[in-house]
Design a protein around this motif. Sequence first.
Motif, mmCIF file in Angstrom:
data_model
loop_
_atom_site.group_PDB
_atom_site.id
_atom_site.type_symbol
_atom_site.label_atom_id
_atom_site.label_comp_id
_atom_site.label_asym_id
_atom_site.label_seq_id
_atom_site.Cartn_x
_atom_site.Cartn_y
_atom_site.Cartn_z
ATOM 1 N N ALA A 40 0.841 -1.196 0.000
ATOM 2 C CA ALA A 40 0.000 0.000 0.000
ATOM 3 C C ALA A 40 0.875 1.245 0.000
ATOM 4 N N LEU A 41 0.480 2.255 -0.768
ATOM 5 C CA LEU A 41 1.154 3.545 -0.782
ATOM 6 C C LEU A 41 0.206 4.553 -0.125
ATOM 7 N N LEU A 42 0.509 4.925 1.097
ATOM 8 C CA LEU A 42 -0.402 5.727 1.900
ATOM 9 C C LEU A 42 -0.183 7.218 1.685
ATOM 10 N N SER A 76 3.331 4.427 -8.306
ATOM 11 C CA SER A 76 4.638 3.955 -7.856
ATOM 12 C C SER A 76 5.155 4.812 -6.714
ATOM 13 N N SER A 77 6.208 4.326 -6.083
ATOM 14 C CA SER A 77 6.845 5.014 -4.965
ATOM 15 C C SER A 77 8.055 5.791 -5.461
ATOM 16 N N ILE A 78 8.228 7.007 -4.932
ATOM 17 C CA ILE A 78 9.417 7.810 -5.228
ATOM 18 C C ILE A 78 10.203 7.945 -3.932
ATOM 19 N N GLY A 79 11.161 7.080 -3.742
ATOM 20 C CA GLY A 79 11.951 7.122 -2.524
ATOM 21 C C GLY A 79 11.104 6.907 -1.287
ATOM 22 N N ALA A 80 11.486 7.560 -0.198
ATOM 23 C CA ALA A 80 10.812 7.362 1.084
ATOM 24 C C ALA A 80 9.747 8.405 1.363
ATOM 25 N N LEU A 155 2.552 13.129 -4.781
ATOM 26 C CA LEU A 155 1.955 13.466 -3.499
ATOM 27 C C LEU A 155 2.874 13.005 -2.376
ATOM 28 N N PRO A 156 2.873 13.711 -1.253
ATOM 29 C CA PRO A 156 3.684 13.261 -0.124
ATOM 30 C C PRO A 156 3.136 11.960 0.457
ATOM 31 N N LYS A 157 4.031 11.084 0.871
ATOM 32 C CA LYS A 157 3.611 9.865 1.552
ATOM 33 C C LYS A 157 3.101 10.196 2.951
ATOM 34 N N ALA A 158 2.260 9.306 3.464
ATOM 35 C CA ALA A 158 1.790 9.414 4.844
ATOM 36 C C ALA A 158 2.126 8.118 5.556
ATOM 37 N N PHE A 159 2.184 8.193 6.849
ATOM 38 C CA PHE A 159 2.504 7.009 7.646
ATOM 39 C C PHE A 159 1.511 6.904 8.792
#
Length: 305
Positions: A40-42, A76-80, A155-159
């Motif tokens: 999941a990409l949150l 997709s994910s761009i880094g962390a 978009l910025p990731k969330a955790f």
Amino acid sequence: MPLSRQVVDITLLVRDALEMVNEEVRDRKMHIAFNWPRQALLVDVDPARMQQVFWNILKNALKFTQDGGSISIEVSSIGATSVSISFVDSGIGMSSQTLRRIFQPFEQGAEELMRSYGGLGLGLAISKSLIEAHGGTISAAGAGHGTGSTFLITLPKAFRPAPVEPATASTEISPSKLRALKVLVIEDHEDTAIVMARMLEDMGHNIVPASSVASAVDILTREKVDLIISDIGLPDGNGVSLIHAVRTFCDAPAIALTGYGMREDVERCLNAGFNKHVTKPVTFEVLQQIIAEVCDNKNDGKNKL
């Protein structure tokens, strides 16, 4: 513009926007490629507003792409720190002049295109405002007429924060304690069915897929299932008539998972025999909790969400 933010998997929002244009895609024999990662990409977003952005971009791609053309979507994910969502179509493309002003209000490109395709050109301007309000970016690219277009969103990731143990005993149902279930998933949209299967398998459940009313009835007459999750719009009927019919011989709890959330839609589903009505998009945690509720309390009444 007020935003009602929540942490969600961005893939689910893209999938639901794609489902909203699925009928047009089928009618025009378009080819859709949708790629997303296993994990999941949150993101911390307003789900309704973000779904509006994706719908705007998809409608724009469909408008300027010929019948039988293609649209490729990749999450997709761009880094962390970031996620990206790209939309690539095989449509008429954009000139360098159009690219410079594509996100300005009331701009669609050349005047002849406005006459041919219509619209005020507000969708992309609104989309840009919404993306930037979420701390993200949106850009467009193209190599000229007849080469297609690319829209890229970041978009910025969330955790998710670590869960806090309650100080007193909780009366909530614990999804983690729910046994593995045999779940009949009735969904005709292939990408949606794949995402749903992944979510349910990650919860430890066993999936039985069906893509139509006829195939679902056939399965239910031959097999016993613990839970039914059904879309409402199906190619040979609808989930409401399906549940109403199978309630004569099947008492498995049922969840209506649909994009239709008006009061009359909810009442129609519950009156037909669904135990719960859930409006898309739904997060992993919410779906897990709902499954726990309906399977633990299948005879305790019906609810809506």
